[in-house]
Design an enzyme around this catalytic site. Structure first.
Site, short mmCIF file in Angstrom:
data_model
loop_
_atom_site.label_atom_id
_atom_site.label_comp_id
_atom_site.label_asym_id
_atom_site.label_seq_id
_atom_site.Cartn_x
_atom_site.Cartn_y
_atom_site.Cartn_z
N ARG A 109 -7.32 3.04 13.30
CA ARG A 109 -8.22 1.89 13.15
C ARG A 109 -8.18 1.00 14.40
O ARG A 109 -9.17 0.38 14.77
CB ARG A 109 -7.93 1.11 11.87
CG ARG A 109 -9.10 0.26 11.44
CD ARG A 109 -8.86 -0.42 10.10
NE ARG A 109 -9.42 0.28 8.96
CZ ARG A 109 -10.71 0.27 8.60
NH1 ARG A 109 -11.59 -0.42 9.30
NH2 ARG A 109 -11.13 0.92 7.55
N GLU A 148 0.85 -1.19 0.00
CA GLU A 148 0.00 0.00 0.00
C GLU A 148 0.89 1.24 0.00
O GLU A 148 0.68 2.16 -0.77
CB GLU A 148 -0.93 0.01 1.22
CG GLU A 148 -1.83 1.25 1.25
CD GLU A 148 -2.90 1.24 2.33
OE1 GLU A 148 -3.22 0.17 2.86
OE2 GLU A 148 -3.42 2.33 2.64
N PHE A 202 -5.34 -3.80 9.27
CA PHE A 202 -4.92 -2.41 9.41
C PHE A 202 -5.07 -1.87 10.84
O PHE A 202 -5.71 -0.85 11.07
CB PHE A 202 -5.75 -1.56 8.43
CG PHE A 202 -5.08 -0.28 7.99
CD1 PHE A 202 -4.08 -0.29 7.03
CD2 PHE A 202 -5.48 0.94 8.50
CE1 PHE A 202 -3.49 0.89 6.60
CE2 PHE A 202 -4.89 2.14 8.08
CZ PHE A 202 -3.89 2.10 7.12
N GLU A 239 -10.70 -7.97 4.35
CA GLU A 239 -10.00 -8.02 5.63
C GLU A 239 -10.78 -8.64 6.79
O GLU A 239 -10.18 -9.31 7.64
CB GLU A 239 -9.59 -6.59 6.05
CG GLU A 239 -8.54 -5.97 5.16
CD GLU A 239 -8.42 -4.48 5.43
OE1 GLU A 239 -9.34 -3.73 5.02
OE2 GLU A 239 -7.44 -4.06 6.05
N1 MTE Z 1 -6.23 -11.36 -1.31
C1 MTE Z 1 -5.19 -11.73 -2.10
N2 MTE Z 1 -5.29 -12.87 -2.80
N3 MTE Z 1 -4.07 -10.98 -2.17
C2 MTE Z 1 -3.92 -9.82 -1.45
O1 MTE Z 1 -2.89 -9.15 -1.53
N4 MTE Z 1 -4.94 -8.27 0.18
C3 MTE Z 1 -5.90 -8.13 1.27
C4 MTE Z 1 -7.28 -8.59 0.81
N5 MTE Z 1 -7.21 -9.86 0.16
C5 MTE Z 1 -5.00 -9.41 -0.60
C6 MTE Z 1 -6.16 -10.22 -0.59
C7 MTE Z 1 -6.02 -6.78 1.79
S1 MTE Z 1 -4.92 -6.24 2.95
C8 MTE Z 1 -7.00 -5.93 1.39
S2 MTE Z 1 -7.19 -4.39 2.04
C9 MTE Z 1 -7.97 -6.33 0.34
O2 MTE Z 1 -7.76 -7.64 -0.14
C10 MTE Z 1 -7.85 -5.35 -0.81
O3 MTE Z 1 -8.69 -5.68 -1.86
P1 MTE Z 1 -10.26 -5.37 -1.83
O4 MTE Z 1 -10.38 -3.94 -1.43
O5 MTE Z 1 -10.67 -5.61 -3.23
O6 MTE Z 1 -10.87 -6.31 -0.86
N1 HPA Z 2 -7.30 1.05 5.54
C1 HPA Z 2 -6.28 0.94 4.66
N2 HPA Z 2 -5.56 1.93 4.28
C2 HPA Z 2 -5.84 3.14 4.77
C3 HPA Z 2 -6.88 3.33 5.66
C4 HPA Z 2 -7.65 2.24 6.06
O1 HPA Z 2 -8.58 2.35 6.85
N3 HPA Z 2 -6.92 4.63 5.98
C5 HPA Z 2 -5.92 5.19 5.29
N4 HPA Z 2 -5.26 4.30 4.56
MO1 MOS Z 3 -5.22 -3.70 3.14
S1 MOS Z 3 -4.12 -3.70 4.89
O1 MOS Z 3 -6.04 -2.21 3.58
O2 MOS Z 3 -4.04 -3.24 2.03
#
Ligand code: MTE
Ligand code: HPA
Ligand code: MOS
Length: 761
Positions: A304, A226, A338, A707
């Site tokens: 968070r 990120e 997070f 998450e």
């Molecule tokens: N799933 C896979 N296969 N690979 C990833 O890197 N990242 C996770 C989750 N699932 C991840 C994953 C994290 S930390 C987040 S915030 C969300 O996917 C981000 O994607 P989304 O917003 O589409 O759920």
């Molecule tokens: N989640 C992930 N990334 C972020 C957030 C959060 O809540 N706020 C700012 N960056």
């Molecule tokens: Mo997920 S820790 O918000 O990339």
């Protein structure tokens, strides 16, 4: 719908950053990291290294044409160290050579002299020294001080939680290609293409529009890309700028593990007060976050933690304090959940300790305090469509909790060295970026004259199924077959100012932006169709399965006819859509507001068997009722629940980051850092979705899933603890995670006492 990349992934055909054909003259980079956790740089000798075979150049901080700064929230982090180093592995110099082996060899010839300064690795020590990032925050709700007087039981304690390495399969990497007129294109493995664009621009002293960032997909990010992908793109760009040649930077696993930040370790104090009936009346918690050497995303992560410190419970009086403590570890960063998991672990620990003192089961307290409709979170938001009780009841019934308790009790009576334990783990996770302005997204949709569709968004595919979801959403919004839809790379020239793909909100935000773009095109098509077909009201037109209906009757036109007619009539077949989550706000002065669009709930039941003579354990079952809203794509969602759970289970048990006192990372390879594998997963894993009415603001009523299921893993700690107490009710069991087999063994048998901590020193 299957994950659209499944077949290509399985065949090894999917392309990542370094899989596309290499441009002619591509150069390679090795990064020299600081050997010490804290010190003054006295000199950097590069002459010998420059003489090595294949070396083109060496880049130091002084070469940076723009600003040597990569801190995103707080500008406190250099791209390359200048006068001082703050953690082991902090980039000091990069070697650019014709191939990677040459770069590596030359790197070892660079001599850096550093005067060692004292290093701090413990967050409480950092806090005591006043080494605090940002300002500490406190959420206050009700009146804790007064509430203690009404409590029949008050329990205090301390938790120490370890961090977690992301172990994305694809390590950090980027390719930078110089373009004409001083512009640059980057192919990057990042969750945040715009952060790369603006930070590279800052490093090179260029306007944003000179930098193009393209992201096809990631081999996993999990939060580790990120913010922390940015530096590697900047270094590649800097090398490309200095040499005028395309440059690729790929971190080897070991370097990736040493140089990049991880989930934040926390140390926390809690005080909880209850009535004799187990109602929680007051909760006071202090979180000391081990932020590492720079802010990175730490302040947002801490925020968070504060939001999720009461998990799925309503507590009428709370005081929640948190501070980001600056230490000499790599800057810790986003990781699935997070900051939420740390907040929830402390809450669950407080409940466990209270239950043990009241001599009742933990779940008695948990159940009695679950959030109900309209209950107020400590930050002022009301629980709307609260499903804490609903998922709890459904888990209890469909998975026969009473039977499980009975079985565990029986087993423990009949066995000596093996003991079973169970835990119920409710979760509640808020959806939206806690940073208000990030809750926006753009999408660019093109329809071609053959009826095929191209969708660009700011969303990044990192394995989570984003592209599959967007394919589904675009096809549904148009009323066409999904094979017509292609989801493009996230590219900063097609979608500007994109937020990171994070906070589980990528499909929510970009999916809604896509729907808005599609709706605009469909509206234009309908206007054309009513006039061409001589019909009255365009609202009566609809597209279903590629056919155009008027008031439910087939008009005889199909999708292709519609598109071709539109083209010949010079109707714009492209649109940009925009979405900003409505109704969210937060006042940081008052620490009150409505920060989340909605919450995701769920309840898990976990059962383990612990071998109390060996310290090893087996997860017998994990059974989950998870609140998905109206799923877009159940197969993908199931994958997300399983993956998140696996990481949560690992965080609680096997995955141990070990740093020595001087800030050297010891469990720095996959031989010493153990992640859960398929055999570690529960023997019996059941996931039921609570399919409820919409209400969520996700596309078509779907709820974010990335998450929240991570936090089910927290239950494993308490299931193991339960079994340990069955073996030895008098054992002194600290709330220290991860609860590795070694710790289980030594906590049950302190008299066998090789003190692992001492041995390490
Ligand atoms: N799933 C896979 N296969 N690979 C990833 O890197 N990242 C996770 C989750 N699932 C991840 C994953 C994290 S930390 C987040 S915030 C969300 O996917 C981000 O994607 P989304 O917003 O589409 O759920
Ligand atoms: N989640 C992930 N990334 C972020 C957030 C959060 O809540 N706020 C700012 N960056
Ligand atoms: Mo997920 S820790 O918000 O990339």
């Amino acid at each position: 719908m299957k994950h659209i990349d499944a077949a290509a992934h399985t065949r090894g055909e999917s392309q990542y950053v370094d899989d596309s054909p290499q441009p002619l003259g591509l150069l390679h980079v090795a990064v020299l990291g600081s050997p010490l956790a804290h010190g003054k740089i006295l000199s950097i000798e590069i002459e010998d290294a420059l003489q090595c075979d294949g070396v083109i150049t060496i880049v130091l901080a002084g070469d940076i044409p723009g600003e040597n700064q990569i801190g995103a929230i707080i500008p406190d982090e250099h791209l390359l160290a200048e006068k001082e180093v703050f953690y082991v592995g902090e980039p000091v110099a990069i070697v650019v050579a014709e191939n990677f082996a040459q770069a590596l060899q030359a790197k070892n010839k660079i001599q850096v002299q550093i005067e060692e300064l004292s290093a701090v690795t413990d967050p409480r020590a950092a806090f005591a020294n006043g080494q605090i990032i940002g300002t500490p925050r406190t959420f206050v709700f009700g009146d804790v001080e007064n509430a203690w007087k009404q409590c029949d039981l008050i329990v205090e304690g301390r938790c120490d939680m370890g961090g977690q390495e992301h172990v994305y399969l694809e390590t950090q990497r980027a390719r930078a290609v110089p373009l004409e007129n001083g512009a640059m294109r980057l192919y990057a493995s990042t969750q945040s293409p715009y952060a790369v664009q603006r930070t590279v621009a800052g490093i090179l002293g260029l306007p944003h529009h000179k930098i193009e960032v393209d992201v096809k997909r990631l081999g996993g990010g999990f939060g580790g890309k990120e913010d922390q992908a940015t530096a590697w793109s900047c270094l590649a760009a800097l090398a490309a700028w200095k040499t005028g040649k395309p440059v690729e930077l790929v971190l080897p696993r070991h370097e990736d593990m040493v140089m990049t930040g991880k989930r934040h370790p926390y140390s926390s104090d809690f005080k909880i007060g209850l009535s004799a009936q187990g109602k929680i009346l007051a909760y006071d918690v202090k979180h000391y976050q081990n932020s590492g050497a720079a802010a990175d995303l730490s302040t947002a992560v801490l925020e968070r933690t504060l939001f999720h410190s009461t998990n799925a419970y309503f507590i009428p009086n709370t005081r929640i304090f948190g501070a980001c403590c600056r230490t000499n570890l790599p800057p810790n960063t986003a990781f699935r959940g997070f900051g939420g998991p740390q907040g929830m672990f402390v809450m669950e620990s407080a409940i466990a300790k209270a239950a043990e003192q009241l001599n009742i089961q933990r779940e008695e307290i948990q159940r009695r305090n679950l959030l109900c409709e309209n209950d107020i979170f400590p930050y002022g938001q009301h629980a709307h469509e609260a499903r804490a009780e609903k998922t709890w009841a459904e888990a209890e019934n469909s998975f026969a909790l009473p039977g499980l308790k009975e079985r565990v009790a029986q087993f423990n009576q009949n066995n000596f060295e093996k003991k079973k334990g169970y835990a119920v783990m409710p979760i509640c996770f808020g959806i939206s970026f806690t940073t208000h302005f990030l809750n926006q997204a753009g999408a660019l949709v093109h329809v071609y004259t053959d009826g095929s569709v191209s969708v660009s968004t700011g969303g990044v595919e990192m394995g989570q199924g984003f592209s599959t979801n967007i394919t589904r959403i675009a096809a549904k919004a148009f009323g066409i077959n999904q094979v017509r839809v292609k989801v493009e790379s996230a590219n900063t020239t097609r979608v500007a100012n994109m937020s990171p793909s994070a906070a589980s909100a990528t499909t929510d935000l970009n999916g809604n932006a896509t729907i808005n773009a599609v709706t605009e095109i469909v509206d234009r098509l309908k206007s054309l169709a009513v006039s061409e077909l001589g019909l009255g009201q365009k609202e009566k037109l609809s597209l279903k399965k590629e056919r155009l209906f008027y008031a439910g009757k087939d008009t005889g036109w199909d999708w292709k006819k519609l598109v071709q007619t539109a083209y010949l009539n010079r109707v714009d077949l492209s649109a940009h859509g925009f979405y900003a989550t409505p109704g969210i706000c937060f006042d940081k002065q008052k620490e009150k507001g409505h920060p989340f669009a909605y919450h995701v709930y769920g309840t898990a039941l976990l059962e383990v068997t612990v071998d109390c003579l060996r310290g090893t354990y087996n997860i017998d079952s994990t059974k989950i009722v998870h609140d998905l809203g109206r799923p877009l794509n159940e197969l993908i969602d199931r994958g997300q629940v399983e993956g998140a759970l696996a990481q949560g289970l690992g965080w609680m048990t096997l995955e141990e980051l070990i740093f020595d006192k001087r800030g050297h990372f010891l469990s720095n390879s996959l031989a010493t850092y153990k992640v859960p594998d398929v055999f570690f997963m529960p023997d019996d894993l059941e996931i039921n979705f609570l399919q409820t009415a919409p209400g969520a603001s996700g596309p078509y009523g779907a709820k974010a899933v990335g998450e929240p299921p991570f936090m089910y893993g927290i239950g494993l700690f308490f299931a193991i603890r339960h079994a340990m107490r069955a073996f030895n009710p008098k054992a002194d069991l600290p709330f220290n995670s991860p609860l590795t087999p070694e710790k289980v063994l030594l906590q049950l048998h302190p008299q066998w006492g090789i003190d692992a901590e001492n041995r390490r020193r």
